[in-house]
Enzyme design. Structure first.
Site, short mmCIF file in Angstrom:
data_model
loop_
_atom_site.label_atom_id
_atom_site.label_comp_id
_atom_site.label_asym_id
_atom_site.label_seq_id
_atom_site.Cartn_x
_atom_site.Cartn_y
_atom_site.Cartn_z
N SER A 16 0.84 -1.19 0.00
CA SER A 16 0.00 0.00 0.00
C SER A 16 0.87 1.24 0.00
CB SER A 16 -0.92 0.01 1.23
OG SER A 16 -0.17 0.13 2.41
N GLY A 17 0.26 2.35 -0.36
CA GLY A 17 0.93 3.64 -0.29
C GLY A 17 0.07 4.59 0.50
N ARG A 18 0.68 5.66 1.01
CA ARG A 18 -0.11 6.66 1.71
C ARG A 18 0.63 7.99 1.69
NH1 ARG A 18 1.17 3.70 6.60
NH2 ARG A 18 3.42 3.49 6.62
N ASP A 237 12.89 2.99 2.06
CA ASP A 237 11.97 3.07 3.19
C ASP A 237 12.61 2.59 4.49
OD1 ASP A 237 11.95 0.38 2.42
OD2 ASP A 237 9.84 0.36 1.84
N THR A 238 13.49 1.58 4.42
CA THR A 238 14.15 1.12 5.65
C THR A 238 15.07 2.21 6.19
OG1 THR A 238 14.10 -1.13 4.79
CG2 THR A 238 15.51 -0.72 6.70
N GLY A 406 4.98 -1.53 10.66
CA GLY A 406 3.65 -2.10 10.81
C GLY A 406 3.61 -3.43 11.50
#
Length: 487
Positions: A16-18, A237-238, A406
């Site tokens: 997913s993206g946000r 992202d990490t 998450g």
């Protein structure tokens, strides 16, 4: 009284993206999600791809829904890429890292350059999904594309180009490609030349915290956002997630828990020793002169794929329900190696877990709860193995273990991790990647002065949960079993 600053994090994950607006008022950071959207692979005749045009549409929607922002930063997963031609057009739709075209590509690569030489010139762990093996597959299946390509871009580089018109290769993502030399902080022409990958496609790297431009005028008008500065966070992202670890000490271990798990330590120099090669550890670029000595571990992907398969069979169960069933199931029934190759691709994961147990002469889990418990216990055991090797390589006793992302919502796995490793586990924040993205924007905009100050903001703004080792009996015996079944 200081004025609150608003930073927009565009955070794209594998599922997913946000878009999340972070409002920083003094040392207090609050998050507001403005848009959330699906992401996943699309299968075409030639393989598995990302739908980057759909993602781009959602990125623009997210910007449009985010009002009064001072800057924008974007992060994504690593290793996947696109090629851009002289007209600044994307050449083909980017492949997904789980596409099967890289099957067998490591063995082919080692015929040209030995494993040890690749590691010495890249410092990156060997996984068939790495950019290098994707590029080698492209050389073999579609070599003419390099005749018309002008620039190599990772996925965040591609979106940053569409946002600003500036072609960059951001540092943290560049280091994940296995085409980058950590000793010289430049692209490894030795590796690129050996595999006939044109070195001229790769641009000089740009560090996190750099302002690369502003939204293109047409985009500024379409979204209503205006000429907002675009700042590079740690685009991997990490890398962004590790910025948000609320650590008070230097000698801590971190674990980014989600579809993938990645465990590591923050170090000042890359570790390129024979042991690092033997253990298949990786050296990825961090922020502010740090490196992330770490290793990928197959994480909650196993559980996600089990749930997907059961849903396909008409049985819908929430993650919470599956975890509860696992908690009530027999402990240490069997153990699997989460990183075994048969678990990499999408498909019937419950049957694969059962087959692994049968093939290794163990009890075969039958119920959903048993299957999920075997998966979660095995993940926690793999964490223990990686933590022991991480301490050996870094020469440090790493305590506590900070879990971010998450996956921290799975409290059973958190407790298993504390029990398996015998360490204090501190979880949170859940939205570590977006928070780290936002904090690097604040550093880039000179609103925060350092990584230490950014981590103080995290401690002030977000609650953590502490797990101490409880049920430690039995883990040593099953840990020995894990080591026995690992190939």
């Amino acid at each position: 009284m200081t004025q609150a600053r608003n930073y927009l994090a565009i955070d794209l994950g594998a599922e997913s993206g946000r878009t999340i607006v972070g409002s920083l008022d003094g040392k207090q950071l609050t998050l507001t999600e403005t848009h959330r959207f699906f992401n996943g692979p699309v299968r075409l005749n030639d393989g598995l791809h990302w739908d980057v045009l759909c993602l781009w549409s959602d990125i623009k929607d997210g910007i449009g829904k985010s009002k009064s922002i001072d800057s924008i930063g974007l992060d994504t997963w690593a290793v996947d890429f696109a090629l851009v031609d002289k007209n600044d057009s994307m050449l083909g739709n980017p492949f997904h890292y789980r596409d099967a075209r890289t099957d067998g590509m490591l063995d082919e690569a080692f015929k040209i350059m030995p494993r040890a030489e690749i590691f010495a010139n890249s410092g990156i762990q060997f996984m068939q999904l790495n950019t290098l093996y994707q590029l080698i597959a492209t050389v073999r299946t579609n070599p003419k594309i390099f005749d018309i390509a002008k620039t190599f871009v990772t996925i965040p580089d591609l979106f940053n180009f569409w946002l600003t018109g500036e072609l960059t290769n951001e540092f943290t993502n560049a280091t994940t490609t296995q085409c980058f030399d950590p000793r010289t902080r430049t692209w490894s022409t030795k590796i690129l030349d050996a595999f006939n990958i044109p070195a001229h496609l790769f641009k000089p790297v740009t560090d996190p915290g750099t302002r690369i431009g502003t939204l293109l005028p047409s985009l500024a008008e379409e979204t209503g956002a205006g000429a907002v500065p675009v700042i590079l966070p740690a685009c991997h992202d990490t890398g962004s997630a590790v910025v948000a670890v609320p650590a008070r000490n230097e000698d801590f271990a971190w674990l980014s828990s989600g579809t993938w798990s990645i465990m590591g330590a923050e170090v000042r120099e890359p570790c390129l020793t024979d042991k690092a090669l033997e253990y298949n550890f990786t050296n990825e670029g961090g922020v502010n002169g740090t490196w992330r000595l770490s290793k990928n571990i197959m994480g909650l992907w196993l559980v996600q794929e089990c749930r997907r398969e059961w849903r396909r069979q008409g049985e819908e169960m929430s993650f919470d329900a599956l975890t509860q069933d696992a908690a009530e199931s027999e402990a240490f029934l069997s153990v699997i190696d989460p990183d075994d190759a048969q678990f990499l691709h999408p498909g019937d994961m419950p049957s694969r877990i059962q087959k692994f147990c049968a093939d290794t002469n163990q009890k075969v889990p039958e119920t959903k709860g048993q299957i999920i418990r075997v998966a979660l216990e095995s993940i926690a055991l793999k964490y223990r193995l990686v933590l022991e090797r991480l301490e050996e390589l870094s020469g440090k006793h790493l305590d506590p273990l900070h879990i971010i992302g998450g996956g921290t919502k799975n409290k059973l796995l958190n407790q298993f991790t504390a029990d398996s490793t015998g360490r204090t586990v501190i979880t949170g924040p859940v939205e570590a990647t977006a928070i780290g993205n936002i904090l690097m924007q604040a550093i880039g905009m000179k609103h925060l002065s350092s990584l230490a100050e950014a981590r103080e903001v995290v401690r002030v703004s977000f609650e953590s949960e502490i797990y101490e080792p409880k049920q430690t009996a039995g883990w040593d015996e099953v840990y020995a079993r894990l080591q026995k079944v690992m190939k």
